[in-house]
Design a protein around this motif. Structure first.
Motif, short mmCIF file in Angstrom:
data_model
loop_
_atom_site.label_atom_id
_atom_site.label_comp_id
_atom_site.label_asym_id
_atom_site.label_seq_id
_atom_site.Cartn_x
_atom_site.Cartn_y
_atom_site.Cartn_z
N TYR A 1 0.87 -0.98 -0.08
CA TYR A 1 0.33 -0.02 -0.15
C TYR A 1 1.02 1.07 -0.04
O TYR A 1 0.95 2.87 -1.09
CB TYR A 1 -0.79 0.11 0.99
N PHE A 2 2.15 1.02 1.12
CA PHE A 2 2.48 2.44 0.51
C PHE A 2 3.72 2.54 -0.82
O PHE A 2 3.71 3.46 -0.61
CB PHE A 2 3.69 2.42 1.98
N GLU A 3 4.17 1.51 -1.30
CA GLU A 3 4.92 1.57 -2.39
C GLU A 3 3.50 2.58 -3.56
O GLU A 3 3.62 3.20 -4.15
CB GLU A 3 5.12 0.15 -3.03
N LYS A 4 2.43 1.80 -3.50
CA LYS A 4 1.17 2.34 -4.24
C LYS A 4 1.19 4.53 -4.26
O LYS A 4 1.02 5.03 -5.05
CB LYS A 4 0.20 2.04 -4.32
N VAL A 5 1.11 4.30 -2.65
CA VAL A 5 1.55 6.07 -2.42
C VAL A 5 2.04 6.44 -3.12
O VAL A 5 1.91 7.32 -3.12
CB VAL A 5 1.27 5.36 -0.66
N LYS A 6 4.16 5.75 -2.83
CA LYS A 6 4.52 7.00 -3.53
C LYS A 6 4.40 6.11 -4.68
O LYS A 6 5.21 7.73 -5.33
CB LYS A 6 5.60 6.06 -3.20
N GLU A 7 3.67 5.82 -5.62
CA GLU A 7 3.95 5.74 -7.00
C GLU A 7 2.83 7.08 -7.59
O GLU A 7 2.39 7.46 -8.46
CB GLU A 7 3.08 4.47 -7.11
N ARG A 8 1.56 7.19 -7.00
CA ARG A 8 0.25 8.02 -6.88
C ARG A 8 1.58 9.20 -6.91
O ARG A 8 0.92 10.22 -7.53
CB ARG A 8 -0.23 7.27 -5.91
N CYS A 9 2.41 9.96 -5.70
CA CYS A 9 2.55 11.53 -5.61
C CYS A 9 3.35 11.81 -6.51
O CYS A 9 4.16 12.49 -6.33
CB CYS A 9 2.89 10.85 -3.78
#
Length: 486
Positions: free
Chosen positions: A350-358
């Motif tokens: 989930y955190f990896e996806k957050v970084k991708e989104r940002c």
């Protein structure tokens, strides 16, 4: 260039309503027709209607402020149609959304109450921002003494707040023997359903305690977790949509990621949103905590060092090695370890996806937006994690540095000497306290409405003071390098 209207819909070669909008019924009255709602709840409903379902749950907009009239006028001129451009790093995909069919006159209490009291209305939904719930920062609960709420208590027949309008409509439905609608908050606050329930019940109690008891016993307020990065619309976005062949005065640009987790508590009925991608659960708390602490907490971690280093866009911050490393270390060492498990979800993924989104360069999300309203956001997104770690005897070095960066930002000047324009409802107070904290860091932590008792805990106060001193003496870049060992 073709103007976006119902008549002109056939001319647009983009995804658009494939259903007969004349057959829709206004089953949802929504307060707060901002970009987030139009890119989130309305998109899910549009998806559902394109699948041939949910026609009784079209959106009727409502606004409580005279300033809402401008948005109403713009949307009415377009037959309540607008474009949503979903952006990944490699593509921009426009679509036309048709789930809204009306927008009541702004601040017209009789018209809004009448529509809410109409048996056709099954749901009243809200996106009125974190600051719209009249929460007393010192207690964390609804403040019935707020002048706007107190006024609705004295004159409940001419309410001017969202909660006063909801109370008046529920009273009318009760008197007419019509079952109550469900009240559904889609705002980014912990336990938003519970918060909304308290606001409605306590507003009713001011004028009609018996009605307040009936609302508490009979009206549903499901909690929800909502997520989609949706920046404000500017002339830049209006120009981009024109380049796509659509003349739209109110387009919405957003990321391609979207999520809605919702408690299934709708006694008056609901659309089958699970068929459009909504996840219904018995208790939304685990998803809510994950999102608020990892995503929203992560935004705060990115925001303040970037603001102090004059970084403008969020994707540019993610390209900065220090900011990205700062985010990685706090999330992996201090935040994620104290986030409870979420069913079916890997928190690291989930955190990896957050970084991708940002890091998505198409969004154009700004650091200033992430820095906005820290006095409301820090107590919800950062302070609870600090409290959890301290209760377990765990260190809070990174979170103390994040808190010091917020304090330093509120001093109102970047490391390069650029003035920071007011960026918080309490900006004057924050800048005054930040100035005092430069010589006495404990002054900042003494804001009990933000930190409660945590400011007196030496395990937090000591590293906070050390980091704030370093920020003033060495600057943001050197301080981050020091903590990261670079």
């Amino acid at each position: 260039m073709t103007r976006l209207t119902e008549t002109n819909l056939p001319a647009f070669a983009v995804p658009k309503p494939g259903y007969d909008r004349r057959a829709l019924k206004g089953g949802i009255v929504h307060f707060g027709l901002g970009n987030f709602h139009r890119a989130h709840q309305a998109v899910f409903l549009d998806r559902l209607m394109n699948a041939g379902k949910g026609f009784d749950y079209a959106i009727v907009g409502a606004g409580v402020l005279p300033s809402d009239a401008q948005m109403r006028d713009v949307l009415a001129a377009q037959d309540y149609l607008y474009s949503v451009v979903e952006q990944s790093a490699g593509a921009s995909n426009p679509r036309i959304v048709g789930a809204m069919i009306d927008y009541l006159p702004a601040a017209d209490a009789p018209a809004i109450i009448a529509k809410l009291a109409d048996p056709e209305t099954r749901i009243a939904s809200l996106t009125i921002t974190e600051g719209g719930y009249f929460i007393d920062a010192a207690t964390g609960h609804f403040d019935p003494t707020h002048p706007a709420i107190a006024a609705d208590g004295k004159t409940p027949f001419i309410p001017k707040t969202v909660f006063g309008l909801i109370v008046a409509a529920l009273k009318a439905r009760r008197a007419a023997g019509i079952p109550p609608f469900t009240v559904m908050s889609c705002d980014n606050i912990p336990h938003n359903g519970r918060v909304t329930r308290e606001a409605v019940v306590e507003t009713a109690r001011l004028s009609d305690p018996e009605l307040a008891g009936w609302i508490a016993a009979n009206v549903a307020f499901p909690n929800a977790m909502v997520d989609r990065i949706t920046p404000a619309t500017s002339d830049r976005e209006r120009a981009l949509i024109r380049e796509m062949g659509i003349e739209d005065d109110s387009p919405v640009f957003c990321e391609d990621f979207i999520q809605w987790v919702l408690e299934d508590n709708f006694p008056a009925g609901r659309p089958p949103l699970e068929d459009a991608g909504v996840e219904f659960v018995a208790d939304v708390t685990p998803w809510e905590m994950m999102k608020i602490r990892i995503l929203n907490g992560g935004h705060a971690i990115i925001a303040y060092p970037s603001g102090l280093m004059d970084i403008h866009f969020v994707h540019e911050a993610m390209e900065n090695p220090l900011v990205r490393a700062f985010l990685d270390r706090i999330e992996t060492e201090e935040i994620i370890p104290v986030v409870p498990p979420v069913p079916g979800t890997d928190l690291t993924a989930y955190f990896e996806k957050v970084k991708e989104r940002c890091a998505n360069p198409k969004i154009g999300d700004t650091i200033r937006r992430l820095c906005l309203d820290g006095s409301n956001r820090q107590p919800k997104f950062i302070v609870p994690t600090i409290a959890d770690r301290l209760a377990r005897g765990l260190p809070v070095e990174g979170l103390a540095l994040e808190s010091a960066l917020w304090c330093r930002y509120c001093a109102g000047i970047t490391d390069s000497g650029q003035a920071i324009a007011p960026n918080d409802p309490n900006w004057d107070r924050l800048t005054a306290v930040a100035a005092l904290a430069r010589g006495d860091p404990a002054t900042w932590l003494g804001m009990a409405d933000i930190y409660g008792d945590l400011g007196r805990n030496p395990a937090f106060a000591a590293p906070f003071a050390r980091w704030l001193t370093a920020l003033w003496e060495q600057g943001t870049e050197a301080t981050l390098k020091g903590w990261l060992g670079r």
